[in-house]
Design an enzyme around this catalytic site. Structure first.
Site, short mmCIF file in Angstrom:
data_model
loop_
_atom_site.label_atom_id
_atom_site.label_comp_id
_atom_site.label_asym_id
_atom_site.label_seq_id
_atom_site.Cartn_x
_atom_site.Cartn_y
_atom_site.Cartn_z
N ARG A 61 32.91 55.42 43.95
CA ARG A 61 34.12 54.60 44.08
C ARG A 61 35.20 55.42 44.76
O ARG A 61 35.47 56.55 44.35
CB ARG A 61 34.64 54.13 42.71
CG ARG A 61 33.73 53.22 41.93
CD ARG A 61 33.57 51.85 42.57
NE ARG A 61 34.81 51.10 42.65
CZ ARG A 61 35.30 50.35 41.65
NH1 ARG A 61 34.66 50.29 40.50
NH2 ARG A 61 36.41 49.68 41.82
N CYS A 129 44.39 41.05 36.46
CA CYS A 129 43.14 41.79 36.36
C CYS A 129 42.85 42.15 34.90
O CYS A 129 43.30 41.47 33.98
CB CYS A 129 43.16 43.03 37.25
SG CYS A 129 41.51 43.73 37.55
N SER A 131 42.80 45.52 32.21
CA SER A 131 43.07 46.92 31.90
C SER A 131 42.88 47.11 30.41
O SER A 131 43.56 46.48 29.60
CB SER A 131 44.51 47.29 32.30
OG SER A 131 44.91 48.50 31.66
N ASP A 198 45.04 51.81 38.93
CA ASP A 198 43.86 52.59 39.29
C ASP A 198 44.25 53.95 39.85
O ASP A 198 43.49 54.91 39.75
CB ASP A 198 43.01 51.82 40.31
CG ASP A 198 42.23 50.69 39.65
OD1 ASP A 198 41.13 50.95 39.16
OD2 ASP A 198 42.75 49.57 39.60
N ASN A 208 46.53 49.33 42.49
CA ASN A 208 45.87 48.53 41.46
C ASN A 208 45.11 47.38 42.12
O ASN A 208 45.12 47.24 43.35
CB ASN A 208 46.91 48.01 40.45
CG ASN A 208 46.27 47.49 39.17
OD1 ASN A 208 45.40 48.15 38.59
ND2 ASN A 208 46.66 46.32 38.72
#
Length: 306
Positions: A61, A129, A131, A198, A208
């Protein structure tokens, strides 16, 4: 190299492991398994295995500074040791992994304790999202007897917002689920926006999930506070030296499977929210200005810069 490292890297790449914290933990556990399964007899061979594992995990990633930071830290503990015996070096890997995971849990508790204070009775929170740090913070507020409502965006194209919605429902929180493009219409009903991160950059910008920057703009337009909840170890030291945080582009099939071949389909996984749209970063050191992020990271985790 250990088969476990390859499997971990593939799971991270395929999004079977999601969330920066979970990705970092998966990488640490892969290093533990490598230390357990290694056939290396010499220090040099073991160090080579660790180095190859690091490169493979990093490649899985692009936008994962938390994982990169903790993997580097574990490897540094081994490199700084004068130990020659591979078994003893493996024990250093295990001890370092245990220590960093304990640090994760302590940071998570501290962040939740601080962030929960911003949740008051009757609050409506919008989040984008998924988290694990955000949901844990909200569960902390709930455990303190606070009553609030959560609005979750679906977060296309991978629909991570469904994870958040299910977690909120399991906690008994009144939850509303919306398509991403409905955020502006419902922003007037929101008291504050809380998202994860992120990556944190030296300028105080936050990377993010794609769409976060748009949510931040909508929050500014509606004069709603926009908070980022993040561990400091998501700071990317490379950005201090002129590098840009890499934005991962994922498969076009996630957006439209079997789309016309001649159609150009873009699928950036993340975007950058500029610091002037961020009310504050809720981290283990408190609620800090995004402008101060590099200074605070240097004070708490100076090894990140080396």
């Amino acid at each position: 190299m250990s088969k476990s490292v390859h499997e971990a890297a593939e799971k991270i790449q395929r999004l079977e492991v999601q969330g920066a914290r979970n990705v970092a933990i998966a990488a640490i556990k892969a290093l533990e398994l490598l230390a357990k399964e290694t056939k290396a007899k010499k220090r040099a061979d073991f160090m080579k295995e660790l180095s190859e594992a690091k490169e493979l995990l990093f490649a899985s990633r692009e936008t994962e500074p938390l994982m990169r930071n903790v993997v580097r830290w574990v490897l540094n503990q081994v490199e700084d040791s004068d130990e020659r015996n591979v078994g003893e070096l493996g024990r250093i890997v295990f001890a370092s992994a245990k220590k960093i995971q304990k640090s994760f849990e302590e940071a998570k508790e501290r962040i939740a304790e601080i962030g929960a204070k911003r949740i008051i009775d009757g609050t409506t929170v919008l989040t984008h999202c998924h988290s694990s740090t955000v949901t844990y913070m909200l569960s902390k507020a709930l455990s303190e007897g606070k009553t609030f409502r959560v609005i979750c965006t679906e977060t296309r194209p991978a629909f991570q917002g469904r994870i958040t919605a299910n977690e909120m429902l399991s906690l008994g929180v009144k939850t509303t689920f919306i398509v991403d493009s409905a955020a502006r219409s419902l922003m007037r009903d929101v008291d504050l926006v809380v998202v994860g991160a992120d990556a944190l950059t030296s300028e105080g910008n936050v990377v993010n999930k794609i769409g976060t920057g748009t949510i931040a703009l909508l929050a500014r337009e509606a004069r709603k506070p926009f908070y980022v909840v993040s561990e400091l170890l998501k700071f990317d030291p490379a950005t201090l030296y002129g590098e840009y945080e890499k934005i991962e582009e994922r498969s076009r099939d996630e957006v439209w499977k079997n789309a016309p071949v001649e159609l150009d389909v873009r699928n950036p996984a993340f975007d950058v929210t500029p610091r002037h749209l961020i009310h504050g970063i809720i981290c283990e050191e408190g609620i800090i200005s995004p402008h101060a992020i590099a200074e605070v990271v240097y004070r708490v985790y100076p090894w990140v810069f080396h």
